[in-house]
Design a protein around this motif. Structure first.
Motif, PDB file in Angstrom:
ATOM      1  N   PHE A 139      18.012   5.559  -5.192  1.00 55.29           N
ATOM      2  CA  PHE A 139      16.576   5.680  -5.458  1.00 55.29           C
ATOM      3  C   PHE A 139      15.805   4.635  -4.666  1.00 55.29           C
ATOM      4  CE2 PHE A 139      18.911   7.004  -9.210  1.00 55.29           C
ATOM      5  CZ  PHE A 139      18.377   8.259  -9.456  1.00 55.29           C
ATOM      6  N   ASP A 140      14.706   5.069  -4.093  1.00 58.57           N
ATOM      7  CA  ASP A 140      13.800   4.183  -3.364  1.00 58.57           C
ATOM      8  C   ASP A 140      12.591   3.930  -4.264  1.00 58.57           C
ATOM      9  OD1 ASP A 140      12.073   2.903  -1.643  1.00 58.57           O
ATOM     10  OD2 ASP A 140      12.233   4.394  -0.049  1.00 58.57           O
ATOM     11  N   LEU A 141      12.356   2.680  -4.611  1.00 57.31           N
ATOM     12  CA  LEU A 141      11.250   2.335  -5.501  1.00 57.31           C
ATOM     13  C   LEU A 141       9.970   1.959  -4.736  1.00 57.31           C
ATOM     14  CD1 LEU A 141      13.107   0.256  -8.246  1.00 57.31           C
ATOM     15  CD2 LEU A 141      12.523   2.680  -8.241  1.00 57.31           C
ATOM     16  N   SER A 142       9.946   2.197  -3.442  1.00 56.89           N
ATOM     17  CA  SER A 142       8.794   1.810  -2.619  1.00 56.89           C
ATOM     18  C   SER A 142       7.496   2.451  -3.091  1.00 56.89           C
ATOM     19  CB  SER A 142       9.027   2.174  -1.153  1.00 56.89           C
ATOM     20  OG  SER A 142      10.111   1.459  -0.645  1.00 56.89           O
ATOM     21  N   LYS A 143       7.514   3.759  -3.343  1.00 56.84           N
ATOM     22  CA  LYS A 143       6.281   4.449  -3.751  1.00 56.84           C
ATOM     23  C   LYS A 143       5.734   3.874  -5.051  1.00 56.84           C
ATOM     24  CE  LYS A 143       7.332   8.795  -1.481  1.00 56.84           C
ATOM     25  NZ  LYS A 143       7.862  10.140  -1.638  1.00 56.84           N
ATOM     26  N   GLU A 144       6.625   3.648  -6.000  1.00 61.46           N
ATOM     27  CA  GLU A 144       6.196   3.110  -7.289  1.00 61.46           C
ATOM     28  C   GLU A 144       5.664   1.683  -7.145  1.00 61.46           C
ATOM     29  OE1 GLU A 144       9.002   4.716  -6.706  1.00 61.46           O
ATOM     30  OE2 GLU A 144       9.273   6.261  -8.229  1.00 61.46           O
ATOM     31  N   MET A 145       6.336   0.886  -6.314  1.00 56.10           N
ATOM     32  CA  MET A 145       5.913  -0.501  -6.118  1.00 56.10           C
ATOM     33  C   MET A 145       4.560  -0.571  -5.395  1.00 56.10           C
ATOM     34  SD  MET A 145       8.295  -2.478  -7.467  1.00 56.10           S
ATOM     35  CE  MET A 145       8.245  -4.088  -6.716  1.00 56.10           C
ATOM     36  N   LYS A 146       4.314   0.366  -4.465  1.00 58.31           N
ATOM     37  CA  LYS A 146       3.045   0.384  -3.732  1.00 58.31           C
ATOM     38  C   LYS A 146       1.863   0.666  -4.659  1.00 58.31           C
ATOM     39  CE  LYS A 146       4.653   1.663   0.843  1.00 58.31           C
ATOM     40  NZ  LYS A 146       4.715   2.683   1.878  1.00 58.31           N
ATOM     41  N   LYS A 147       2.114   1.354  -5.750  1.00 56.48           N
ATOM     42  CA  LYS A 147       1.044   1.705  -6.687  1.00 56.48           C
ATOM     43  C   LYS A 147       0.617   0.531  -7.567  1.00 56.48           C
ATOM     44  CE  LYS A 147       2.478   6.525  -7.009  1.00 56.48           C
ATOM     45  NZ  LYS A 147       3.092   7.537  -7.881  1.00 56.48           N
ATOM     46  N   LEU A 148       1.421  -0.519  -7.614  1.00 57.55           N
ATOM     47  CA  LEU A 148       1.099  -1.660  -8.469  1.00 57.55           C
ATOM     48  C   LEU A 148      -0.064  -2.462  -7.889  1.00 57.55           C
ATOM     49  CD1 LEU A 148       4.735  -2.909  -9.183  1.00 57.55           C
ATOM     50  CD2 LEU A 148       3.266  -1.589 -10.723  1.00 57.55           C
ATOM     51  N   ASN A 149      -0.960  -2.871  -8.753  1.00 62.65           N
ATOM     52  CA  ASN A 149      -2.072  -3.722  -8.325  1.00 62.65           C
ATOM     53  C   ASN A 149      -1.600  -5.160  -8.199  1.00 62.65           C
ATOM     54  OD1 ASN A 149      -3.966  -1.615  -8.335  1.00 62.65           O
ATOM     55  ND2 ASN A 149      -4.256  -1.830 -10.537  1.00 62.65           N
ATOM     56  N   ASN A 150      -2.175  -5.879  -7.249  1.00 66.37           N
ATOM     57  CA  ASN A 150      -1.874  -7.299  -7.057  1.00 66.37           C
ATOM     58  C   ASN A 150      -0.359  -7.537  -6.992  1.00 66.37           C
ATOM     59  OD1 ASN A 150      -2.268 -10.014  -6.738  1.00 66.37           O
ATOM     60  ND2 ASN A 150      -2.837 -10.391  -8.867  1.00 66.37           N
ATOM     61  N   ILE A 151       0.271  -6.883  -6.043  1.00 68.98           N
ATOM     62  CA  ILE A 151       1.732  -6.883  -5.921  1.00 68.98           C
ATOM     63  C   ILE A 151       2.333  -8.288  -5.831  1.00 68.98           C
ATOM     64  CG2 ILE A 151       1.759  -6.586  -3.400  1.00 68.98           C
ATOM     65  CD1 ILE A 151       4.154  -4.906  -5.884  1.00 68.98           C
TER      66      ILE A 151
END
Length: 185
Positions: A139-151
């Motif tokens: 699983f690639d979590l990139s898409k989900e992580m990109k959606k987070l504010n103030n990463i």
């Protein structure tokens, strides 16, 4: 030290990246080898020195990191490295299957990949193909992580940006749970 000497011989990045980019005599020739990149880095370092503002140091560092990420993505096009990584993943999966366990592999992006909005060219395709062709749970979590504010608040505050802090680990564990809950029960 013997371990360092062994790494120098075996580590592909030592010769291809470190030695290639290392400044040595003649410094002008070293600088000119990578003129565009070195000019940009020196430009930001001079601005940092002049204005005493760390944002320029961060910009210089981001040039290096972005270049390293691009170079690492090229390795996914090289069968020598693909075969090795695939073998490690398949052996891990087989080891766990023998013990009646299920393997799950997660790709978690570096902070710089997210902050600089770098589109990873080759690793997502490599993992997607491996997952499909070898029936693996990758699983690639990139898409989900990109959606987070103030990463930035999910990673340790360091120049390398590769390590999640407590909040980051909590968020990633929740993302992982969402991905695997239907596969386990």
């Amino acid at each position: 030290d013997k371990k360092i000497d062994l790494l120098k011989k075996k580590d592909v990045f030592f010769e291809k990246k470190f030695l290639k980019n290392k400044f040595s005599f003649s410094y002008l020739v070293s600088f000119l080898k990578n003129l565009k990149k070195n000019s940009s880095i020196f430009y930001f370092l001079i601005l940092k020195k002049f204005f005493k503002d760390n944002k320029f140091k961060e910009q210089a560092f981001s040039i290096i990191v972005k270049n390293n990420i691009i170079e690492s993505q090229k390795l996914y096009l090289n069968n020598k490295y693909n075969i090795l990584l695939e073998k490690i993943i398949l052996e891990t999966d087989a080891y766990l299957k023998k013990r009646k366990k299920k393997a799950f592999f997660f790709f978690i992006p570096q902070l710089f990949v997210l902050k600089l909005n770098i589109k990873l060219m080759n690793s997502p395709e490599f993992f997607k193909s491996l997952s499909k062709n070898k029936n693996l749970n990758i699983f690639d979590l990139s898409k989900e992580m990109k959606k987070l504010n103030n990463i930035e608040r999910y990673y340790f505050d360091d120049y390398y940006g590769g390590h999640l802090n407590f909040k980051g680990n909590k968020i990633v564990s929740e993302l992982i749970y969402k991905k695997i809950k239907n596969l386990l029960w």
